[in-house]
Design an enzyme around this catalytic site. Structure first.
Site: not given
Lengths: 696, 327
Positions: A232, A656-657, A583
């Site tokens: 993270f 991711g964020e 994906n």
């Protein structure tokens, strides 16, 4: 690229190994003659070690050595002062590692650590961030290299002249990254060369840092990070565990395993800085913004500057003729803050998207519509057109899926028994960037291919995504491709961070595959292995500086117990526009993971600092609450098909964020809609809402 | 962590004898709290006496209509026991509101009653705590004390008892059966726990080395109408911000009998006798329940961060009793 593997929902390649327990994490590698290190934190906040008494510890069964500033191997100073460990007697914050005990068992090392007696001279300390702290200053820039302050037009005049205004201050506490796997390392020295199995987000970066600290050529350091149990951001750079393990292994001349405890994750590994954010918005009666100002205060340590870019989100999100943003910092006697999922954007969006909700209420305009009215095709900060901006499409699609239409904007307008029901919305945005990377692609005589790139899979599915990208770039079914990542011996690649992993690694993988196909075309079918390399440094560096961003819209329905103030989520729904999705299975996990973390920020997480001790007292998962499944009944994440040819060869923006950005604001806005109470200091816990009903 | 010996006694007498002979021995039940505290250095026993193989793992219906619950009955098994579910729902609900499925599978009845406070200062050997280290001071009194006591605390300790099960047992007038060096003894739960006073390190009234062998629930037909309400900062796997165990027996709308106990407010499970007194013999109403809670909390002294526990405890008192009255 040929249509094929990219876009298909492949299960993770390492899934079976993980669920059967055969996937090895950093301290799970069997090593002959291994010993165990235990990090000893300082017991004072600010001071100087005057004496280290190791006699009792060394007499304890199994203890091999006690390292401290008086006897540890010397390091070469570098820019990361936090890693300047066991080199000097100065103590800069409570919890700074001041010794390491090495023993033949983990338990013996831990007991030895208790028996190390350290005397300190101490001085006064300051560990609490306030908006009137005498140490407030203006840093030269904010992370990574943004201007500290910006101004366009005349904010004061624009604000004063506007018919609708909001002036609100929001506060967020310290947040602590708690990946399932702590920072952990197995370190071995062989003939002057260092091998570490380490839990990190980028083995190339850790390799470079270790080489610098230990004054070694890079090729004498190898960093392996095959499987990483979350990061993270907290493992985005070499941290204390790997440095201490390497120091200890050199000192005892044996391999050393060192893992931080859960308690030790609260501080020295970094944390999201607390923030104090004042946001002022002004609009005309139609809700069109005329003036925006975001003033952010955060903290750093006394040893290293970390200037979180809290207000940068506000520079590009909504347009207005008069705009201003500022950042101020205070150096406190605390560990240096560090990256935590969407550093800057996450806390900044909480403030701005909350203020937008307040503006919607003040202007009497639906908060979805308010955001649509203030959309812009041109980046207000750079003055150039966004390469793609689908905020409005996300808001519309989200509103439709969520069932937003017909919402009664009045607070406390919906009730279900004892529960007050409310809905909230927030925008979301995160930069889409790329870093230079390298990769190789090899054709084997049996018709299979090997693709190598030192990417890191921190649980995101990166390995699988690179495998899919490689297959398409090679023009073969993925079953014929072997992918290798997670080892600094592989071609150098940037960290899994900043939502830049997939874009950066795939760029190099695609270029290597293209180069290999060129070679094969020239040379006919291979008789031996044929390898092609790619390094995207020039190409990435030569990319025009355009505003590239992913966008999203977060929708939340909460229920609040009118008697007890308990907040629960009925549902959470996000729609994102983040370029191409490699994906769908792992993308969905990333997005709902980010949303969940935002929910956790909104309702639960809070580092409670005790000024007398200068550290966070709730340093375990029983007392630092992270959202559980029962807190939210449904989380849905959707994404729009988005093609943007100005990004990178794979056309991805990174996911991711973006999922965490705006999520906390959507929750807070929904709580306001449910209750009429605007909580401007996170987390929104029951004590801030209790007694809403008449008969409490 | 400190090296320790492990002993598995053949019977209760042997277990108690080991504790009598070893000044630094501790009983090991499910280990869900003790082992954590050992890792943290908060508890440092020389010997662990594992009592989980002793024949104390049965739930027995008694001739008088009561129930004896062996000390090593696991929380999950107790919560699922058909008699408990039928006759003492407050107990099953309290158990299921606690911890996680995994922990409930391990935790024992006796161990649950003896678990230690989760006060963050108690659990950190780097901070002052009279309970952990008598005479070192109470860092919590003027520290981060949101989770701590509002009733019956002392300058020496503001800790709360963390158990949910104990709150339910307090409401049910449970008898704790212990085995001490000189033999077995019954102790009403109301006399089992101590206030912190000047010796917060002493948490119970039994001698060191006493082993809980069982808890005995007296027959209480009214307990069929009973409940446990727990409010947490998140929906699962958290200690109580406030909790109430309630048994209500109505004659028409008049309160014939009532049992109330509070969690998260004091050093021990807090039996709310004053609230019961305010309710007994009067026609039930939510307003009466609120006044009863106010009577109980009149002497509360909230700390800097935990004033919310008063309206919270009041709110859940009203809700629990109102739900029982209308069930």
């Amino acid at each position: 690229m040929s249509a094929g593997a990219v876009g298909r929902a492949y299960p993770r390649l390492e899934g079976p190994a993980k669920v059967t327990g055969t996937a090895r994490y950093a301290v799970e590698y069997p090593v002959d003659g291994v010993s165990y290190g235990w990090a000893v934190p300082s017991a004072v906040v600010r001071g100087r070690i005057t004496r280290v008494d190791t006699a009792q510890a060394l007499a304890s069964p199994g203890v091999l050595a006690v390292l401290h500033h008086g006897n540890a191997p010397r390091l070469t100073p570098g820019p990361q002062t936090e890693l300047w460990l066991l080199q000097e007697p100065a103590v800069h914050y409570r919890g700074q590692y001041v010794a390491v005990v090495v023993a033949t068992s983990l338990e013996a090392a831990r007991e030895g650590a208790r028996l190390v007696h350290i005397d300190y001279d101490t001085g006064p300390h300051s560990t609490v961030l306030t908006d009137d702290h005498p140490g407030l200053y203006k840093p030269d820039h904010v992370n990574p290299s943004y201007p500290t302050d910006t101004a366009e037009g005349d904010f004061d005049a624009g604000y004063a002249a506007a018919p609708v205004r909001v002036d609100a201050t929001y506060r967020t506490p310290a947040y602590h990254n708690n990946p399932m796997e702590p920072h952990a390392t197995t370190a071995q020295w062989r003939d002057g060369r260092l091998l570490v199995h380490d839990s990190n987000q980028g083995a190339s970066s850790v390799q470079a840092t270790l080489a610098e600290l230990f004054a070694l050529p890079a090729e004498s350091v190898r960093v392996v990070a095959q499987h990483v149990g979350g990061g993270f951001g907290s493992k985005g750079y070499a941290k204390a565990a790997v440095v201490l393990a390497a120091l200890a292994a050199r000192h005892v001349d044996r391999p050393v395993k060192l893992a931080l405890t859960r308690q030790q994750l609260f501080g020295p590994i970094g944390y999201r800085t607390p923030t104090i954010q004042r946001v002022r918005l002004a609009a005309d009666t139609d809700g069109r913004l005329t003036a925006i100002c975001h003033d952010a205060i955060s903290q750093t340590s006394t040893i290293q500057e970390f200037a979180e870019q809290t207000a940068v989100y506000t520079r590009s999100m909504y347009a207005a003729p008069h705009r201003r943003t500022t950042h101020r910092l205070v150096r406190l006697d605390v560990p240096t803050p560090f990256w935590m999922r969407a550093p800057g954007e996450c806390p900044g969006a909480y403030a701005l998207e909350s203020a937008m909700d307040e503006l919607a209420v003040a202007a009497g305009i639906d908060p979805v519509e308010l955001r649509i009215r203030n959309d812009t095709d041109v980046d207000p900060d750079q003055g150039r057109a966004f390469t793609s901006r689908n905020l409005v499409a996300c808001l519309r699609e989200g509103a439709q899926r969520f069932g937003w239409a017909g919402r009664d904007p009045s607070p406390r307008s919906r009730r279900d028994g004892r529960w007050l029901i409310g809905t909230g919305v927030a925008g979301s945005s995160y930069p889409a960037r790329s870093r230079p990377s390298s990769a190789t692609a090899t054709a084997r005589p049996d018709g299979s291919f090997l693709v190598q790139v030192n990417a890191t899979d921190i649980g995101t599915g990166a390995r699988t995504a690179m495998w899919q990208v490689a297959a398409d770039a090679l023009g073969v079914p993925p079953e014929r491709v072997e992918i290798r990542i997670g080892d600094s011996a592989l071609p150098t690649a940037p960290v899994a961070g900043g939502s830049m992993g997939t874009s950066s690694w795939s760029w190099a993988v695609i270029r290597a595959a293209q180069a290999l196909r060129e070679k094969l075309r020239d040379g006919g079918p291979p008789t031996g292995e044929v390898t092609a390399e790619a390094d995207t440094t020039e190409e990435v560096g030569g990319q025009p500086a355009l505003p590239r961003y992913a966008y999203g819209a977060q929708f939340v329905e909460v229920r609040v117990d009118a008697d007890t103030g308990e907040v629960r989520l009925n549902r959470m729904l996000g729609v994102f526009a983040a370029g191409r999705v490699v994906n769908p299975t792992t993308a969905r996990s990333q997005l709902i993971g980010g949303m969940t973390m935002g929910l956790s920020m909104a309702l639960h997480e809070e580092g409670l600092l005790d000024e007398r001790y200068g550290d966070w007292v709730n340093h375990d998962l029983a007392t630092y609450h992270i959202t559980g499944c029962a807190d939210v009944e449904s989380i849905e994440a959707y994404w729009l098909d988005e093609r943007d040819d100005e990004l990178n060869p794979a056309g991805v923006k990174g996911i991711g964020e973006i999922g965490i950005v705006g999520a906390a604001a959507a929750v807070a806005n929904a709580v306001h809609h449910a209750t009429g109470v605007r909580v401007r200091e996170l987390p929104i816990r029951l004590d801030k809402l209790i007694g809403l009903s008449d008969l409490a | 962590m400190k090296a320790f010996r492990y002993h598995r006694p053949a019977n209760v007498a042997e277990a108690v004898a080991v504790l009598a002979a070893e000044p630094q021995a501790a009983y090991l039940g499910g280990g869900t709290n003790l082992v954590d505290l050992m890792k943290l250095g908060v508890q440092r026993p020389d010997v662990l006496v594992d009592v989980t193989r002793l024949p104390l793992d049965t739930v027995e219906e008694l001739p008088d209509g009561g129930l004896r619950i062996g000390a090593t009955v696991r929380n999950s098994d107790l919560a699922a026991h058909p008699v408990v579910r039928r006759a003492y729902p407050v107990l099953a609900r309290a158990l299921l509101a606690a911890a996680s499925g995994q922990l409930r599978n391990m935790a024992t009845t006796g161990g649950n009653l003896l678990q230690r406070t989760r006060c963050v200062y108690f659990q950190d050997t780097g901070k002052a705590c009279n309970k952990r280290e008598p005479g070192s001071g109470c860092a919590a009194l003027h520290g981060q004390n949101r989770d701590l006591a509002v009733l019956d605390w002392s300058e020496q300790c503001v800790a709360t008892h963390p158990s949910d099960l104990a709150v339910a047992l307090a409401a049910l007038d449970t008898v704790v059966e212990v085995h001490e060096a000189d033999g077995p003894r019954d102790i009403p739960i109301a006399e089992f726990y101590r206030s912190p006073g000047t010796h917060p390190e002493r948490e119970t009234t039994v001698a060191r080395g006493a082993l809980i062998t069982a808890v005995r629930l007296p027959p209480l037909p009214a307990a069929r109408r009973s409940t446990y309400l727990k409010v947490r900062d998140r929906a699962s796997f958290a200690f109580a911000a406030g909790s109430v165990a309630a048994v209500l027996d109505l004659d028409g709308d008049v309160v014939r009998d009532v049992r109330l106990a509070y969690g998260a407010v004091a050093h021990r499970p807090w039996r709310a006798y004053r609230a019961e007194e305010a309710l007994r013999g009067r026609p039930f109403s939510p307003e009466l329940a609120a006044r009863a809670a106010d009577a109980e909390l009149a002497e509360a002294r909230p700390l800097r961060h935990n004033g919310f526990k008063l309206p919270l405890t009041r709110a859940i008192t009203v809700r629990a009793l109102t739900e029982l009255a209308s069930s």
